[in-house]
Design a protein around this motif. Sequence first.
Motif, PDB file in Angstrom:
ATOM      1  N   LEU A 224      22.944 -19.571  50.872  1.00 34.73           N
ATOM      2  CA  LEU A 224      24.437 -19.096  51.205  1.00 34.73           C
ATOM      3  C   LEU A 224      24.862 -17.824  50.786  1.00 34.73           C
ATOM      4  CD1 LEU A 224      26.005 -22.627  50.303  1.00 34.73           C
ATOM      5  CD2 LEU A 224      25.540 -21.679  52.637  1.00 34.73           C
ATOM      6  N   THR A 225      24.390 -17.143  49.517  1.00 30.07           N
ATOM      7  CA  THR A 225      24.714 -15.934  49.382  1.00 30.07           C
ATOM      8  C   THR A 225      24.459 -14.852  50.377  1.00 30.07           C
ATOM      9  OG1 THR A 225      24.457 -16.150  46.931  1.00 30.07           O
ATOM     10  CG2 THR A 225      23.917 -14.078  47.710  1.00 30.07           C
ATOM     11  N   ALA A 226      22.992 -15.162  50.921  1.00 28.93           N
ATOM     12  CA  ALA A 226      22.690 -14.144  52.106  1.00 28.93           C
ATOM     13  C   ALA A 226      23.436 -14.154  53.356  1.00 28.93           C
ATOM     14  CB  ALA A 226      21.019 -14.451  52.674  1.00 28.93           C
ATOM     15  N   LEU A 227      23.947 -15.344  53.752  1.00 26.84           N
ATOM     16  CA  LEU A 227      24.838 -15.519  54.671  1.00 26.84           C
ATOM     17  C   LEU A 227      26.094 -14.801  54.447  1.00 26.84           C
ATOM     18  CD1 LEU A 227      23.968 -19.237  55.723  1.00 26.84           C
ATOM     19  CD2 LEU A 227      23.150 -17.189  56.649  1.00 26.84           C
ATOM     20  N   CYS A 228      26.690 -14.983  53.199  1.00 26.39           N
ATOM     21  CA  CYS A 228      27.891 -14.239  52.954  1.00 26.39           C
ATOM     22  C   CYS A 228      27.657 -12.849  53.233  1.00 26.39           C
ATOM     23  CB  CYS A 228      28.277 -14.678  51.493  1.00 26.39           C
ATOM     24  SG  CYS A 228      29.469 -16.030  51.406  1.00 26.39           S
ATOM     25  N   SER A 229      26.496 -12.055  52.720  1.00 22.65           N
ATOM     26  CA  SER A 229      26.691 -10.760  52.960  1.00 22.65           C
ATOM     27  C   SER A 229      26.621 -10.441  54.244  1.00 22.65           C
ATOM     28  CB  SER A 229      24.964 -10.228  52.352  1.00 22.65           C
ATOM     29  OG  SER A 229      25.357 -10.034  50.897  1.00 22.65           O
ATOM     30  N   VAL A 230      25.950 -11.056  55.164  1.00 22.49           N
ATOM     31  CA  VAL A 230      25.920 -10.939  56.625  1.00 22.49           C
ATOM     32  C   VAL A 230      27.475 -11.014  57.193  1.00 22.49           C
ATOM     33  CG1 VAL A 230      25.267 -11.676  59.126  1.00 22.49           C
ATOM     34  CG2 VAL A 230      23.623 -11.696  57.028  1.00 22.49           C
TER      35      VAL A 230
END
Length: 401
Positions: free
Chosen positions: A85-91
């Motif tokens: 979910l952290t990766a999706l937030c960065s996007v």
Amino acid sequence: MITVRSPAWWRATLALCLGSFLVFINLYAPQPLLPELRNVYGVSTLGISLIMSVSTLALAGALLVFGPLSDAIGRAAIMRVTLLLTALCSVALAFAPTFESLLALRALQGFLLGGLPAVAIAWMGDEFDRPALLSAVGLYIGANSLGGISGRLIGGGAGELGGAMAGFLAVGLLTLAGVALFWKLLPPARAFTSRPFELRGALVDLAGHLRHPLLLAAYLLGGINFLIFINQYSYITFRLSDEPFGLGARLLGMIFLTYLGGTVSSMLSGRLAGRLGQPVCMILGILILMGGTLVTLSGSLAWVIAGLTINAFGFFLAHSMASSWVSRHAEKARGSASALYLVFYYVGASLGSAWLEPFWQLGGWSGVVLGSWMMLVVTLAIAVWLWRREWSAQRVQLAGN
């Protein structure tokens, strides 16, 4: 128990180091962009620092959730899901339309970033024997510094080429690839024993950790040291972006290569602790941090970089010792004990700009150095107290034998 340098130790340590690397890439990517973002949004240095502060404050709050929760449901699932979910937030941050939405997404991302730090060292404490734990913690914290370096290099480099939001997109895509590898590498836990989650029990555990003098001292030491160390980097970007230095975002990102000093000290920390003891290493680390801070007063860019490198070496030596000290001395509920250390750590980071801003306004970088020393004297006193407590305990033990 997993023993040091066994195949299982290498695989688990690599997985957790990768996870730590990904967390700190995402946390610190915006830092070299602060001067540019300040101009774009027309806010003050204190206002733009909220991009860092809201994420670290949310991360601190998350630790109070994920640490006790991991004692009940296990550590691995929390680490895997929150990293994804952290990766999706960065996007998503790459497409944030306003400063307010950017802050909101950073706060959400900060909460998710708390998943892995809250439980990683507790996972090691469950699965590793003591020598394996000390060695792994040093490498894990070394990965923190590498992640911090890489996030700032990627954020600054991509930001100079394609604007600030390009930095978020680059970090998000890299994180997605890293998460896939993390999921594959992390071995199943074999020594974990679950405890039914009870809010009252979790609060009792947290209160017990806060009443434990050896833990509370380590919590304060880690939090105050990080308050100074990480916010020095924010204010040094403002100093170096102005004349006579005039550095752009890409070169400001490269300033964070000085974190490599911390990578070296983290990797050496296990051996140093074996020879000198953990409290002595904390004292040594804080003295080095104080010395490096004085070196940054130089008007030479080369000496400023040298001072920052010295700072990183000293800070990460003290931090690796304090964090492993908590895992060693927690009598129960290691997950919440380690999480509470990081609560102090990241609350310190989020409060640092409020502490240092008046010194910056009154005296520029010299003021920041003065404010830093005032706090570091406090942590030095704490480390000396821990050393005296351990020395007294060893004398009692020898007398009993």
